[in-house]
Design an enzyme around this catalytic site. Sequence first.
Site, short mmCIF file in Angstrom:
data_model
loop_
_atom_site.label_atom_id
_atom_site.label_comp_id
_atom_site.label_asym_id
_atom_site.label_seq_id
_atom_site.Cartn_x
_atom_site.Cartn_y
_atom_site.Cartn_z
N TYR A 287 0.85 -1.20 0.00
CA TYR A 287 0.00 0.00 0.00
C TYR A 287 0.88 1.23 0.00
O TYR A 287 1.78 1.37 0.86
CB TYR A 287 -0.94 0.00 1.23
CG TYR A 287 -1.94 -1.12 1.14
CD1 TYR A 287 -3.12 -0.96 0.43
CD2 TYR A 287 -1.66 -2.37 1.71
CE1 TYR A 287 -4.02 -2.01 0.29
CE2 TYR A 287 -2.55 -3.43 1.58
CZ TYR A 287 -3.74 -3.25 0.86
OH TYR A 287 -4.61 -4.29 0.72
N GLU B 200 3.86 3.64 -11.00
CA GLU B 200 3.58 2.59 -10.02
C GLU B 200 2.09 2.27 -10.10
O GLU B 200 1.24 2.95 -9.52
CB GLU B 200 3.94 3.04 -8.60
CG GLU B 200 3.87 1.89 -7.61
CD GLU B 200 4.78 2.12 -6.42
OE1 GLU B 200 5.94 1.67 -6.46
OE2 GLU B 200 4.34 2.76 -5.47
P1 FAD Z 1 -7.22 -10.17 -2.54
O1 FAD Z 1 -7.69 -11.04 -1.45
O2 FAD Z 1 -5.78 -10.25 -2.92
O3 FAD Z 1 -8.13 -10.36 -3.80
C1 FAD Z 1 -7.86 -9.66 -5.00
C2 FAD Z 1 -9.15 -9.47 -5.78
O4 FAD Z 1 -9.66 -10.73 -6.15
C3 FAD Z 1 -10.25 -8.80 -4.97
O5 FAD Z 1 -10.89 -7.83 -5.77
C4 FAD Z 1 -11.19 -9.93 -4.62
O6 FAD Z 1 -12.54 -9.46 -4.45
C5 FAD Z 1 -11.04 -10.83 -5.81
N1 FAD Z 1 -11.33 -12.25 -5.52
C6 FAD Z 1 -11.09 -12.93 -4.39
N2 FAD Z 1 -11.48 -14.21 -4.49
C7 FAD Z 1 -11.97 -14.36 -5.74
C8 FAD Z 1 -12.51 -15.45 -6.47
N3 FAD Z 1 -12.63 -16.67 -5.93
N4 FAD Z 1 -12.92 -15.22 -7.73
C9 FAD Z 1 -12.79 -14.01 -8.30
N5 FAD Z 1 -12.29 -12.92 -7.66
C10 FAD Z 1 -11.88 -13.10 -6.39
N6 FAD Z 1 -4.43 -0.64 -2.86
C11 FAD Z 1 -5.08 0.39 -2.21
O7 FAD Z 1 -6.26 0.26 -1.89
N7 FAD Z 1 -4.39 1.53 -1.88
C12 FAD Z 1 -3.10 1.73 -2.20
O8 FAD Z 1 -2.52 2.79 -1.89
C13 FAD Z 1 -2.41 0.67 -2.87
N8 FAD Z 1 -1.11 0.80 -3.19
C14 FAD Z 1 -0.47 -0.20 -3.86
C15 FAD Z 1 0.86 -0.03 -4.19
C16 FAD Z 1 1.54 -1.03 -4.87
C17 FAD Z 1 2.99 -0.83 -5.23
C18 FAD Z 1 0.85 -2.22 -5.22
C19 FAD Z 1 1.57 -3.32 -5.96
C20 FAD Z 1 -0.46 -2.40 -4.89
C21 FAD Z 1 -1.17 -1.39 -4.20
N9 FAD Z 1 -2.51 -1.55 -3.83
C22 FAD Z 1 -3.15 -0.51 -3.19
C23 FAD Z 1 -3.25 -2.80 -4.09
C24 FAD Z 1 -3.15 -3.73 -2.86
O9 FAD Z 1 -1.82 -4.19 -2.71
C25 FAD Z 1 -4.03 -4.97 -2.95
O10 FAD Z 1 -3.77 -5.63 -4.17
C26 FAD Z 1 -5.52 -4.68 -2.86
O11 FAD Z 1 -5.84 -4.05 -1.65
C27 FAD Z 1 -6.33 -6.00 -2.93
O12 FAD Z 1 -5.86 -6.85 -1.96
P2 FAD Z 1 -6.87 -7.76 -1.09
O13 FAD Z 1 -6.04 -8.61 -0.18
O14 FAD Z 1 -7.92 -6.94 -0.46
O15 FAD Z 1 -7.57 -8.64 -2.19
#
Ligand code: FAD
Length: 419
Positions: free
Chosen positions: A195, A417
């Site tokens: 993040y 990024e």
């Molecule tokens: P995950 O659990 O990883 O799931 C990813 C997606 O898949 C979700 O939309 C989920 O609903 C979906 N999903 C889950 N299960 C299933 C399934 N069975 N079938 C279909 N779809 C499914 N995010 C921010 O909000 N703010 C930031 O400032 C930010 N900065 C970032 C900076 C960098 C350098 C990077 C690489 C990423 C950044 N992100 C940011 C993104 C963040 O890292 C996450 O990827 C994001 O929050 C999603 O992670 P999660 O664990 O909530 O979702």
Amino acid sequence: MIRIVLLLALVGTSAAFAPQASPQFAVRGDVALEMGNGSKRKAALKTLGKVAGAVGTFALATTGAPEAALAAKKAVEVVETVDNTKKLIVGGAAVVAAGAAGMKFLGGEKKQDFLEANPYWDQSTVPVNVYKNKEPFTGKVVSTKRIVGPKATGETCHIIIDHNGKFPYWEGQSWGVIPPGVREKDGKPHSVRLYSIASSRYGDDMTGKTGSLCVRRATYWCPELKADDPAKKGICSNFLCDTKPGDEIQMTGPAGKVMLLPEEDPTTDYIMVATGTGIAPYRGFVRRLFFEKTPAAEAYKGQAWLFLGVANSDALLYDDEFQDVKSRYPDNFRLDYALSREQNNSKGGKMYIQDKMEEYADEVFDKLDKGAHIYFCGLKGMMPGIQDMLQGVAKKKGLDYEEWLKGLKAKKQWHVEVY
Ligand code: FAD
């Protein structure tokens, strides 16, 4: 003595408009709306306006502090013309700004340089990956607040995390978060999610002991159920958006150097392009360049230009802070929004970020020609549209796009990024 009483009255009352931890300019529209009925709000703002006016006049008379007087004047003007919610919110912001400006001049605000390199722009000591997956840092949540209005598409939260000064970072870096629990598929710990840090290195409270994240709650819309499927919601973003003060967060990093500001030349122009939570690093930049009393802020003479794309005005992020900077530094800060569901582009279609940038394509190219740095942050999907637009503009200008881009990259002016 009178000064102190006036300021305390101002800052105390204006706290009703500033629920976030930032003591300076944090104002949330939806919270302002919770303040009783319309006439009560107007009455409260009128009182604040009067106090702000008194502080400003007093500041000018006693210390010659024009910034405090100006901010207070603005507060009075806004309060006097209050006729709708937006103005009430801006009124609150103006009053808070007047308080902050008054504090700065009357209270003799301290310099902020205890987290600076020597010289401040020297990036040789930027911390990277100090805390790793195997030995993460345990941060503590200070506050978690929803920062979008009711009609926003989805939920975005501002989360302030206490690191007790043990997890320093620079503006533009990210923190890793390891969500608690294990993966359903194999019982292994969840992997780390990154993040972007949304505060300056001093944190929203300027202590150097906190950092903030701007997190969008990832949900999964199931086409068959025609509803959100909670079983498929994002693990880490939901964990973060559901945190409460005192909750512990396992963290890694700080990560990345791609988005750092090259501060050596304080006349450098910055073009910051964001969609959604891609705004996070730029909030840190703007605080560093305009809000703080750091050597970097004092030296900065360039222009920082922010383009933000979101669905509608309820989905805008940190708008109050950006508007405040725009009004105080009209020559050094520019702000352009692309609201895809509220505005049309020149062809009558939805206004996306590349359409807004295209309106200023000549200026953007000219600035880049003269050494400006351009930053892109947000969802991966933003880049193809932007690159197509840039390519089209380059063609019209008779430039070889690939060569032009190569040149920017070689001179380290191009920062991306996306995720
Ligand atoms: P995950 O659990 O990883 O799931 C990813 C997606 O898949 C979700 O939309 C989920 O609903 C979906 N999903 C889950 N299960 C299933 C399934 N069975 N079938 C279909 N779809 C499914 N995010 C921010 O909000 N703010 C930031 O400032 C930010 N900065 C970032 C900076 C960098 C350098 C990077 C690489 C990423 C950044 N992100 C940011 C993104 C963040 O890292 C996450 O990827 C994001 O929050 C999603 O992670 P999660 O664990 O909530 O979702």
